[in-house]
Motif scaffolding. Structure first.
Motif, PDB file in Angstrom:
ATOM      1  N   LYS A   5      37.176  48.700  36.310  1.00  0.00           N
ATOM      2  CA  LYS A   5      38.544  49.334  36.304  1.00  0.00           C
ATOM      3  C   LYS A   5      39.381  48.333  37.372  1.00  0.00           C
ATOM      4  CE  LYS A   5      41.826  53.117  36.487  1.00  0.00           C
ATOM      5  NZ  LYS A   5      41.727  54.546  36.445  1.00  0.00           N
ATOM      6  N   TRP A  20      38.691  45.349  38.532  1.00  0.00           N
ATOM      7  CA  TRP A  20      38.931  44.330  37.917  1.00  0.00           C
ATOM      8  C   TRP A  20      40.087  43.974  37.034  1.00  0.00           C
ATOM      9  CZ3 TRP A  20      38.545  39.494  39.417  1.00  0.00           C
ATOM     10  CH2 TRP A  20      38.336  38.657  38.349  1.00  0.00           C
ATOM     11  N   GLN A  21      40.076  44.938  36.024  1.00  0.00           N
ATOM     12  CA  GLN A  21      41.152  44.775  34.997  1.00  0.00           C
ATOM     13  C   GLN A  21      42.584  45.168  35.601  1.00  0.00           C
ATOM     14  OE1 GLN A  21      40.610  44.065  31.854  1.00  0.00           O
ATOM     15  NE2 GLN A  21      42.661  44.308  31.485  1.00  0.00           N
ATOM     16  N   GLU A  22      42.659  46.132  36.591  1.00  0.00           N
ATOM     17  CA  GLU A  22      44.058  46.221  37.464  1.00  0.00           C
ATOM     18  C   GLU A  22      44.476  44.916  38.138  1.00  0.00           C
ATOM     19  OE1 GLU A  22      43.999  49.820  39.961  1.00  0.00           O
ATOM     20  OE2 GLU A  22      43.428  50.826  38.435  1.00  0.00           O
ATOM     21  N   PHE A  23      43.351  44.178  38.824  1.00  0.00           N
ATOM     22  CA  PHE A  23      43.680  43.024  39.268  1.00  0.00           C
ATOM     23  C   PHE A  23      44.238  42.193  38.355  1.00  0.00           C
ATOM     24  CE2 PHE A  23      42.430  38.712  40.983  1.00  0.00           C
ATOM     25  CZ  PHE A  23      43.266  38.725  41.958  1.00  0.00           C
ATOM     26  N   LYS A  24      43.636  41.751  37.230  1.00  0.00           N
ATOM     27  CA  LYS A  24      43.699  40.942  36.380  1.00  0.00           C
ATOM     28  C   LYS A  24      45.299  41.190  35.781  1.00  0.00           C
ATOM     29  CE  LYS A  24      41.556  40.390  32.489  1.00  0.00           C
ATOM     30  NZ  LYS A  24      40.386  40.281  31.708  1.00  0.00           N
ATOM     31  N   ASP A  25      45.472  42.482  35.588  1.00  0.00           N
ATOM     32  CA  ASP A  25      46.881  42.550  34.821  1.00  0.00           C
ATOM     33  C   ASP A  25      47.899  42.275  36.083  1.00  0.00           C
ATOM     34  OD1 ASP A  25      45.747  43.786  32.595  1.00  0.00           O
ATOM     35  OD2 ASP A  25      45.835  45.765  33.045  1.00  0.00           O
ATOM     36  N   ALA A  66      47.579  39.856  38.689  1.00  0.00           N
ATOM     37  CA  ALA A  66      47.561  38.708  39.093  1.00  0.00           C
ATOM     38  C   ALA A  66      48.252  37.942  37.905  1.00  0.00           C
ATOM     39  CB  ALA A  66      46.133  38.181  39.314  1.00  0.00           C
ATOM     40  N   PHE A  67      47.854  38.040  36.674  1.00  0.00           N
ATOM     41  CA  PHE A  67      48.394  37.374  35.800  1.00  0.00           C
ATOM     42  C   PHE A  67      49.650  37.629  34.903  1.00  0.00           C
ATOM     43  CE2 PHE A  67      43.798  36.397  36.116  1.00  0.00           C
ATOM     44  CZ  PHE A  67      43.876  35.052  36.450  1.00  0.00           C
ATOM     45  N   LYS A  68      50.478  38.726  35.553  1.00  0.00           N
ATOM     46  CA  LYS A  68      51.697  38.977  34.883  1.00  0.00           C
ATOM     47  C   LYS A  68      52.394  37.843  35.050  1.00  0.00           C
ATOM     48  CE  LYS A  68      51.797  44.006  35.554  1.00  0.00           C
ATOM     49  NZ  LYS A  68      52.583  45.119  36.107  1.00  0.00           N
TER      50      LYS A  68
END
Length: 139
Positions: A2, A4-9, A11-13
């Protein structure tokens, strides 16, 4: 996972990526402006001030001590010329950014003015006449 998913969301906004691009372009723009200041403007100011170089201006608190060709004690000085150079850099960068933003805002306003106006709706009188006609048909 979870986290990692939050970080990905995050960082790639689009906003974060746009900001990163802005930082990189801003750094490059800063180098260009620094070059303009140090290579074009400061020599002209130096010429007008009989060769004075702002970067070399300083107030020596204690001079360096040299014995036998070696520096025993380093010079202590307040480098106010370097400060003046950085202040001038700041004002030139601020002016450049202001002029670019002003141009962009002017272009944006011009684009808004060119947009076609929305289609005009019926007037109050036309709406009331239509309601009257519908009521007549029902009676």
């Amino acid at each position: 996972m979870k986290l990692w998913q939050e970080f990905k969301d995050f960082a790639f906004k689009g906003n974060v990526v746009d900001m990163a691009v802005g930082v990189v372009i801003g750094g490059a723009f800063g180098k260009i402006v620094s070059s303009i200041v140090s290579d074009l403007i400061m020599p002209a100011i130096g010429y007008l001030t009989a060769g004075a170089d702002f970067a070399e201006l300083k107030w020596v608190l204690s001079p360096a001590v040299v014995e036998g060709g070696e520096v025993v004690k380093a010079e202590a000085a307040i480098l106010y010329g370097s400060f003046l150079q950085n202040v001038l850099d700041f004002f030139i960068i601020a002016l450049s950014v202001f002029l670019v933003l002003r141009l962009l805002m002017k272009l944006r306003r011009k684009k808004k003015e060119e947009a076609p106006p929305p289609p005009a709706g019926p007037t109050d009188t036309e709406l009331l006449a239509e309601i009257r006609d519908l009521l007549r048909e029902k009676v």
